[in-house]
Write an enzyme that holds these catalytic residues in place. Structure first.
Site, PDB file in Angstrom:
ATOM      1  N   CYS A   1      -8.242   5.363   1.252  1.00  0.00           N
ATOM      2  CA  CYS A   1      -9.287   4.750   2.534  1.00  0.00           C
ATOM      3  C   CYS A   1      -8.234   5.484   3.165  1.00  0.00           C
ATOM      4  O   CYS A   1      -7.391   5.322   3.302  1.00  0.00           O
ATOM      5  CB  CYS A   1      -9.266   3.157   2.596  1.00  0.00           C
ATOM      6  SG  CYS A   1      -9.898   2.002   0.809  1.00  0.00           S
TER       7      CYS A   1
ATOM      8  N   ASN B   1     -18.196  12.397   3.264  1.00  0.00           N
ATOM      9  CA  ASN B   1     -17.639  13.401   2.478  1.00  0.00           C
ATOM     10  C   ASN B   1     -17.526  13.979   3.791  1.00  0.00           C
ATOM     11  O   ASN B   1     -18.504  14.910   4.853  1.00  0.00           O
ATOM     12  CB  ASN B   1     -18.244  13.559   1.446  1.00  0.00           C
ATOM     13  CG  ASN B   1     -18.489  12.814   0.247  1.00  0.00           C
ATOM     14  OD1 ASN B   1     -17.740  11.978  -0.004  1.00  0.00           O
ATOM     15  ND2 ASN B   1     -19.591  12.618  -0.234  1.00  0.00           N
TER      16      ASN B   1
ATOM     17  N   ASP C   1       1.258  -1.279  -0.024  1.00  0.00           N
ATOM     18  CA  ASP C   1      -0.325  -0.084   0.012  1.00  0.00           C
ATOM     19  C   ASP C   1       0.507   1.353   0.135  1.00  0.00           C
ATOM     20  O   ASP C   1       1.736   0.993   0.311  1.00  0.00           O
ATOM     21  CB  ASP C   1      -1.331   0.033   1.421  1.00  0.00           C
ATOM     22  CG  ASP C   1      -2.294  -0.305   1.088  1.00  0.00           C
ATOM     23  OD1 ASP C   1      -1.917  -1.807   0.548  1.00  0.00           O
ATOM     24  OD2 ASP C   1      -3.706  -0.679   1.697  1.00  0.00           O
TER      25      ASP C   1
END
Length: 226
Positions: A54, A105, A29
Site C-alpha cells: 500500500c 494506477n 511492516d
C-alpha cells in the site's frame, strides 16, 4: 535499532521494519520512502513480506487531491442501499477505522500489477506530492486511473495524536527525515503459521538483512516528548 538509524536508512532509500505495537495490530511492516521506490523494492516486498503493498500519503496531500476515506465514500454513495451499507467497517478489531482510500494506477501502466507498474504509480505520486504546482488535483485526475492496483492509505490529520497505525507512523518518520510524506508499506506474513510474522522472526530477518527494526511505541514516546 535507534530512531536515528531508522531515519538514516529511510534517507538512503532503504527499508526499515516497523512494529506498530503489541496492543494494536501487532504486525511488522516493511517501510520505504515512496520517492526512492524501484521495481526491485516492490519485488522484495512481494516476496519477503507478502502482505498488501500500500501507499500511505499525508492528510494534507490527500485533501489537495480531493481524496477521502473509502468508508466515507461508500457511506455517502447513492449506489449503496441501507442494507449494503451495513457492510462498511466501523471500528476494526484493532481499535481504529481503516485508513483506506481509493486504489490507483498510473495512466502509463498496462495491467498495473507488475513490479514496474506499481513502482511507476508510486514514484509518480511521490513526485506529485513534492511538486509546487497548485493544480495538483487536475494533474492527479488526468494522470492516474481508478480502480487500480495500488491501494492508498490516508494518514490521520493529527498523525500519532489521533491514530497509531503504520500509516501514521510511516508518514511521521518521513516528517522527521525531511522526506516527501508518501510511503510504501507492506505487512510481513508467515507462510508457515499463515499468520502475521512474529516480532522475533521479523527481528531475525532484520539482522540477516542488515535492516533496521524499529518499535513504534518508541516513536509514540518520541512524538509525545517533542
Amino acid at each position: 535499532m535507534s530512531l536515528e538509524e531508522s531515519i538514516s536508512s529511510l534517507r538512503r532509500g532503504d527499508f526499515i521494519l516497523l512494529h506498530d505495537g503489541g496492543k494494536r495490530e501487532n504486525e511488522v511492516d516493511m517501510v520505504i520512502a515512496a520517492e526512492f521506490v524501484t521495481p526491485e523494492h516492490i519485488a522484495r516486498m512481494r516476496n519477503d513480506a507478502g502482505g498488501l503493498i500500500c501507499m500511505s500519503i499525508n492528510h494534507e496531500f490527500a485533501t489537495s487531491l480531493g481524496l477521502d476515506y473509502m468508508h466515507e465514500i461508500l457511506s455517502t454513495s447513492q449506489k449503496f442501499d441501507s442494507e449494503s451499507k451495513k457492510m462498511i467497517i466501523g471500528t476494526a478489531p484493532y481499535g481504529d477505522r481503516p485508513s483506506f482510500s481509493i486504489s490507483i494506477n498510473h495512466k502509463n501502466t498496462f495491467t498495473g500489477i507488475t513490479d514496474k507498474d506499481r513502482a511507476l504509480t508510486i514514484s509518480e505520486m511521490a513526485k506529485l506530492c513534492n511538486s509546487e504546482n497548485d493544480k495538483k488535483k487536475e494533474i492527479f485526475n488526468s494522470t492516474f486511473k481508478t480502480p487500480g492496483h495500488v491501494p492508498m492509505l490516508i494518514a490521520s490529520e493529527g498523525l500519532l495524536s489521533n491514530r497509531l497505525g503504520h500509516t501514521e507512523m510511516s508518514i511521521y518518520l518521513m516528517k522527521l527525515a525531511g522526506l516527501t510524506p508518501v510511503t510504501v508499506i507492506c505487512e510481513m506474513l508467515d507462510s508457515q503459521t499463515y499468520t502475521a510474522l512474529s516480532t522475533e522472526k521479523a527481528k531475525q530477518y532484520a539482522i540477516a538483512n542488515t535492516m533496521p527494526y524499529f518499535d513504534g511505541t518508541e516513536l509514540v514516546k518520541f512524538a509525545k516528548e517533542h
